[in-house]
Each structure stands twice: as structure tokens, then as C-alpha cells.
Motif scaffolding. Sequence first.
Motif, PDB file in Angstrom:
ATOM      1  N   GLY A   1       0.820  -1.199   0.000  1.00  0.00           N
ATOM      2  CA  GLY A   1       0.000   0.000   0.000  1.00  0.00           C
ATOM      3  C   GLY A   1       0.853   1.247   0.000  1.00  0.00           C
ATOM      4  O   GLY A   1       2.080   1.193   0.119  1.00  0.00           O
TER       5      GLY A   1
ATOM      6  N   ILE B   1      -0.238   5.829   3.895  1.00  0.00           N
ATOM      7  CA  ILE B   1      -1.209   5.015   4.620  1.00  0.00           C
ATOM      8  C   ILE B   1      -0.496   4.184   5.682  1.00  0.00           C
ATOM      9  O   ILE B   1      -0.990   4.032   6.811  1.00  0.00           O
ATOM     10  CB  ILE B   1      -1.982   4.102   3.644  1.00  0.00           C
ATOM     11  CG1 ILE B   1      -2.709   4.936   2.596  1.00  0.00           C
ATOM     12  CG2 ILE B   1      -2.964   3.222   4.408  1.00  0.00           C
ATOM     13  CD1 ILE B   1      -3.711   5.901   3.161  1.00  0.00           C
TER      14      ILE B   1
ATOM     15  N   GLU C   1      -8.097   9.491   4.262  1.00  0.00           N
ATOM     16  CA  GLU C   1      -7.410   8.633   3.288  1.00  0.00           C
ATOM     17  C   GLU C   1      -7.226   7.226   3.846  1.00  0.00           C
ATOM     18  O   GLU C   1      -7.411   6.229   3.135  1.00  0.00           O
ATOM     19  CB  GLU C   1      -6.057   9.243   2.928  1.00  0.00           C
ATOM     20  CG  GLU C   1      -6.147  10.523   2.118  1.00  0.00           C
ATOM     21  CD  GLU C   1      -4.776  11.128   1.855  1.00  0.00           C
ATOM     22  OE1 GLU C   1      -3.790  10.639   2.464  1.00  0.00           O
ATOM     23  OE2 GLU C   1      -4.685  12.077   1.060  1.00  0.00           O
TER      24      GLU C   1
ATOM     25  N   HIS D   1      -8.839   3.700   2.380  1.00  0.00           N
ATOM     26  CA  HIS D   1      -7.956   2.597   1.992  1.00  0.00           C
ATOM     27  C   HIS D   1      -8.217   1.365   2.858  1.00  0.00           C
ATOM     28  O   HIS D   1      -8.168   0.224   2.372  1.00  0.00           O
ATOM     29  CB  HIS D   1      -6.495   3.046   2.121  1.00  0.00           C
ATOM     30  CG  HIS D   1      -5.525   2.091   1.515  1.00  0.00           C
ATOM     31  ND1 HIS D   1      -5.324   1.995   0.159  1.00  0.00           N
ATOM     32  CD2 HIS D   1      -4.702   1.167   2.076  1.00  0.00           C
ATOM     33  CE1 HIS D   1      -4.415   1.069  -0.088  1.00  0.00           C
ATOM     34  NE2 HIS D   1      -4.029   0.564   1.061  1.00  0.00           N
TER      35      HIS D   1
ATOM     36  N   THR E   1      -3.660  -2.086   5.626  1.00  0.00           N
ATOM     37  CA  THR E   1      -4.020  -2.143   4.224  1.00  0.00           C
ATOM     38  C   THR E   1      -3.284  -3.274   3.561  1.00  0.00           C
ATOM     39  O   THR E   1      -2.421  -3.898   4.160  1.00  0.00           O
ATOM     40  CB  THR E   1      -3.626  -0.821   3.531  1.00  0.00           C
ATOM     41  OG1 THR E   1      -2.235  -0.764   3.502  1.00  0.00           O
ATOM     42  CG2 THR E   1      -4.176   0.363   4.276  1.00  0.00           C
TER      43      THR E   1
END
Length: 507
Positions: A406, A410, A443, A447, A502
Motif C-alpha cells: 500500500g 497510509i 485517506e 484505503h 491495508t
Amino acid sequence: MTVMAQWLGMARRAVPGGGHLPDTDWTIRHRGVGATALAASLSVAVGTGLSGAPLVSALLCGGIPVVLAAMGWLAPVGRRLRATLNSAALMVAAAIAVQLSGAVESQFLLFILVPIVALYEDWAPLAVASLIVVGRSGIPGTVLSASGPGAVPVSAHTDPLVLGSLFALMCVTSLIPMSVLSQSRVAERVRLGRLERQALHDPLTGLANRTLLADRMRQASEACRATGESILVVSVDLDGFKPVNDSFGHAAGDALLVESARRLRGCLRPGDTAARTGGDEFTLLLPGADHMAAADVARRILDALVAPFRVNGSELSLSASLGLAHGTGLDRPEDLASQADTAMYAAKHSGRGRFMIYDEARRRDVHGSMDVNPDDARSWAAYLDTLRAEIAAAKALGLLPEQTRGPETIRRTLESLLAAVRQLPPGPGPARLALPQATALEEFVFHHGLVLQWADSLVEQGIISARMSPGAESFRSGLHRVATRQGSTGTGTRGGQQSTETSGTAG
């Protein structure tokens, strides 16, 4: 001369000098011995008067030990001299009583007084007592003969040299248990000091632990409340410490923590406190430092920690995220610590290797928090750990492509949220969880939703088996609500909470 000096030094160390006796204990014993000496002096004076001796004899026999006892009680001199005066008063009174009694058996009184004199645990009072007993026949004889005609004659007793030698021998032998007791007391103090240090200090770094930090913060708050000065609290979190532990082992991680603690101590003034409050987290307390000094303190710490570390022959570079909060003695210490943590997480969310100073405006914009159930948050974090482990195993077996990763932003948000979860108190809560900036949180939540959908598909395919518990799902839903709420500001509307992994971070 050198050999003689060594022997004398050994003798001084072997013979108790009374210095290891605590002041409170010594005072209690001194008062007891002094009261005994005064009582004995009055008894001698009364006994002399009842025996038919002139008033002058009675006054002299009781007055001399009373004067000695009074000097031992009131004289502004050291402990040893006061102890010696008290012991001399007691022994003079006893010597006069024995001499006037006319009975050989009364000499046992002198030996009975040895344990009383030994209460001082000092050789000097015993030495003076021995000298008084050796010359005891001269003391009452001089006193009574000075009383003039009609004085009570001095009775003949055992040879003073024999009696004095026996008494001196008893005093010397009493030094043995006194010496043992003194050494035992020193060893006990060392042991208690070691236990106290273990209870109040981190065993690895030697810094203060949470207990000692809380006490120091309370003391600093009280002092600043009286002086009107400020208090500065700094929360420090090492960036990238976990990869060092994973790549080089726990021994290397411990060495890095020890060196970091040493550098942090070097940034502080005498009277400041550095504490280790987590795995790679530290809290600094600077009483008397105000907001004007906050930036300089933060830069000094960042410069100290950015220098390369040498661990197991390798050179490692780390950074740190700092949060600073300042207040006065009117602020609760725990509030300042919480504000410093909030500022630290905001600094970490903003990119690490930097510092932020807590204030109300910044808190409303980027330092928000939300009420959580700590057990639900920890369940969510545990799910992420399991998910990561199973994805890594699937990659190792070739069931998932290695390039599944990812975005780095993140991953940073995830790590900072997991760090915030580790700061939550034990138990079901409720508790406040610091959240990242609104954009970073939004964000991440977006995600994170994609990752959960991907994880569900992997479960259906039988590649992994990790499933989110109801508590973890409750925490995730709350995080999603905060991130997607529109037009909200202030506490409870912005901020970071733990986040799930993620595909990139899970992989």
C-alpha cells in the motif's frame, strides 16, 4: 607505617562508630539512656542522704552525674560526645551506688548497664564506661572525702583492677554483635535502596518509570503553583524502532534504547526528569521551563537523536517525533502529559522527525480525539497483527504476489494509530484516543475499507482465515464515522485511532 595504617583502618572499619544508626533511632535511644542516668542520679542522691551522709555528700553524689547527663542532653556537640557524656553520667552514678552499698554483689550493677551503654552502637561510650569502672574507687572516694567530716566511708571491694578488667572485657565482647548489627543495617539499606530503585526506575535504561514520573510531576506542579513558574512536558517516540528490533534482534534494540536514554539525559538540566513510559517512548519533565524554551528544547532533542547509532558494528539512523505541552501549577499533571502525547501523535502523523507544541487552536484542527473502548481497540489491533502474519505466510507460499503493497502515507498513518492504541489504559474504558489530521484519517479509512474487502475475499478463497471480532468491528465503525463526519471540529471530531492494515501494510 603503611602496614600500621592499614591495620588501624581495618580496626576502625570493624569497630562500630555509631554513624550507621539512623538519627531517629539514635535520638530515641539517647533520650532513654539520658532519662535512666537522671533517674539513677536522683536515686544516688536520695540513697546517700538516707544513709546518714551530710547534705553536701548527697548533692555531690547526685549532682555530678546530673550535670554530665544535662550536658549530654543539651550541649550543641556531635552525637558521639553527647553519647559519651550520657554514658559517663550513668556509669558515675552506678559506681557511686556500688561503692556506697558495701556489698560485693552490687558490682553486678555495673555489668547490667553494659547493654544500656551499648544501645549507642558506638565504641566511645563503652571505652569511657570501662575507664570509669577501672577508676571507680577514686570517684566516690573523692566525692565523699570532699564532703567533709561525717562522710560515709568508702567500702572495700574486689580489686578494682580485676573488676575493671572484667568489665572492659565485657565491653569489648559487646562490640562484636554491635559490629554485626551495624554491617547488617548497612546491607539492609543497600538492599532497600536497590529495591526502591527497581520499583521506581526502568531496569533497562535506568530512567524513571511511570510511578516515579507521576510523583515528580506532582512535586513540580506543587512547586510551580507556589512560584508561578511554568512546567514543560515533552513526549518522545522513536521513529522506525520496530524495524531495528525485527532486523537486528532484541539485543540491538535494547542497546539502541540505552543509548537513546543516555542522549536524552544529556539534553536535560539538573532537576529535570527523563522517564521511559513505553517500549520506545519517553517522557521528559522540565519544571520552570516555559513555552519560550519549548522550541529550543525540542530542537536540542531532535539533534541528539538524529546522530547515527552504532549497534553491533552497524551504523543506524533514527528520527523521533516530539510533542510538547506547557502549563502552570494550576494545570493537572496528567492533563499536561496527555496533551504532550496528543501533540506527539500529531507530529508523527505529519511525517515524523519533527515536533509539535500543543495549543487549543492546533488541537481543534489536527489534534482531535475520540472516545473508544480500549478492549475493542486492542481487538482491532490484534486482528491487524493476525492479518499481517497470514498475508506474509501466503506470500511466502506463493499464494499472493510479493508486490502487494500500500501507499507509504497510509502505512505511516497505520503505525501512528497502532502506537496510539498502545497508549490506551488497561480495561474496557472508556478512554480518549488521539487521531491524526483529518485528511490523513480520511485517506486511511478509505484505503482500510478496500483492504477489508480484499481480506474478506481471501477468507472466502481459503487463503487466510483472519476474521474481525465484533469488538474490532465496533472500533472500526467508530473510526469510520469520525473520518466521514462533515463540518465537525474540536475534540472528538478529528484525531487518530488505531487503524487496520491495508494490503500494502498488511503485506
